[in-house]
Design a protein around this motif. Structure first.
Motif, PDB file in Angstrom:
ATOM      1  N   MET A   1      52.155  -1.659 -20.807  1.00  0.00           N
ATOM      2  CA  MET A   1      51.337  -0.594 -20.731  1.00  0.00           C
ATOM      3  C   MET A   1      50.221  -0.517 -19.775  1.00  0.00           C
ATOM      4  N   SER A   2      49.986   0.619 -19.110  1.00  0.00           N
ATOM      5  CA  SER A   2      49.047   0.809 -18.180  1.00  0.00           C
ATOM      6  C   SER A   2      47.860   1.277 -18.626  1.00  0.00           C
ATOM      7  N   ARG A   3      46.751   0.642 -18.402  1.00  0.00           N
ATOM      8  CA  ARG A   3      45.463   1.171 -19.138  1.00  0.00           C
ATOM      9  C   ARG A   3      44.641   1.915 -17.910  1.00  0.00           C
ATOM     10  N   ILE A   4      44.295   2.945 -18.014  1.00  0.00           N
ATOM     11  CA  ILE A   4      43.848   3.935 -16.833  1.00  0.00           C
ATOM     12  C   ILE A   4      42.374   4.340 -17.160  1.00  0.00           C
ATOM     13  N   LEU A   5      41.463   4.115 -16.221  1.00  0.00           N
ATOM     14  CA  LEU A   5      40.214   4.822 -16.471  1.00  0.00           C
ATOM     15  C   LEU A   5      40.282   5.976 -15.557  1.00  0.00           C
ATOM     16  N   ARG A  35      41.593   6.379 -20.875  1.00  0.00           N
ATOM     17  CA  ARG A  35      40.122   6.350 -20.904  1.00  0.00           C
ATOM     18  C   ARG A  35      39.303   7.356 -20.009  1.00  0.00           C
ATOM     19  N   LEU A  36      38.934   8.485 -20.655  1.00  0.00           N
ATOM     20  CA  LEU A  36      38.260   9.414 -19.900  1.00  0.00           C
ATOM     21  C   LEU A  36      36.716   9.047 -19.827  1.00  0.00           C
ATOM     22  N   LEU A  37      36.175   8.948 -18.685  1.00  0.00           N
ATOM     23  CA  LEU A  37      34.667   8.612 -18.588  1.00  0.00           C
ATOM     24  C   LEU A  37      33.958   9.453 -17.860  1.00  0.00           C
ATOM     25  N   ARG A  38      32.997   9.779 -18.397  1.00  0.00           N
ATOM     26  CA  ARG A  38      31.490  10.860 -17.820  1.00  0.00           C
ATOM     27  C   ARG A  38      30.487  10.018 -17.699  1.00  0.00           C
TER      28      ARG A  38
END
Length: 143
Positions: A1-5, A35-38
Motif C-alpha cells: 500500500m502506498s502512503r501519500i502525503l 494524508r492531506l496536509l495544510r
C-alpha cells in the motif's frame, strides 16, 4: 500500500486538482492511503500577542481545515478515503517532517508553475526535494 502525503495550498486550486488527479492515477496501481496536509504559517510574535494561546491554535486549525475542503471534496467524489492534518510551521520543513512522521513513501504536489518567489527561491516541491536530499533520502516527491 502506498502512503501519500498531499500538501494543500489553498491559493492554488488548480494545483490541488492536479495533485488529486495524480493520486487517482496512482490508485490504479494499487491501494493508497492519503494524508492531506495544510501547513499554516507561524504568525509573527506581534500578531500572536493579540490572541490567547488556545484561541490562536483554534483559529489556525479552523482556517486550515477550511483550506482542505476542496481536496476533501475531490477525494470523496472519487471514493478515496483520507485523513486530514493541519500543522503550523515553515512549509518545506513541516512537509518533510510530516512525511516522515506519517511514514509516507510519496509526497504529491500538483503542477508547479512558480511565481517570482518560486523562480528566485525554488518551488515548494524543489525545496522539499532539497531537504530530503540533504537528509539522505526519504519519500519520493512527485510534482
Amino acid at each position: 500500500m502506498s502512503r501519500i502525503l498531499l500538501p494543500i495550498d489553498p491559493d492554488q486550486p488548480a494545483r490541488t486538482r492536479a495533485a488529486v488527479e495524480q493520486v487517482l492515477r496512482m490508485r490504479v496501481s494499487g491501494p493508497v492511503t492519503v494524508r492531506l496536509l495544510r501547513v499554516q504559517p507561524k504568525l509573527s510574535g506581534h500578531v500572536a500577542m493579540l490572541f490567547g494561546t488556545g484561541e490562536l491554535h483554534e483559529l489556525l486549525q479552523k482556517t486550515g481545515a477550511e483550506d482542505l475542503q476542496l481536496a476533501q471534496t475531490l477525494l470523496e467524489l472519487a471514493g478515496v478515503s483520507y485523513t486530514s492534518t493541519v500543522l503550523v510551521g515553515r512549509s518545506a520543513e513541516t512537509i518533510v517532517t510530516a512525511a516522515r512522521d506519517f511514514h509516507c513513501d510519496r509526497i504529491v504536489f500538483g503542477r508547479d508553475e512558480p511565481g517570482l518567489a518560486g523562480k528566485l527561491f525554488g518551488s515548494l516541491a524543489q525545496q522539499v526535494r532539497q531537504l530530503l536530499d540533504d537528509a539522505s533520502g526519504g519519500p519520493q516527491v512527485i510534482g
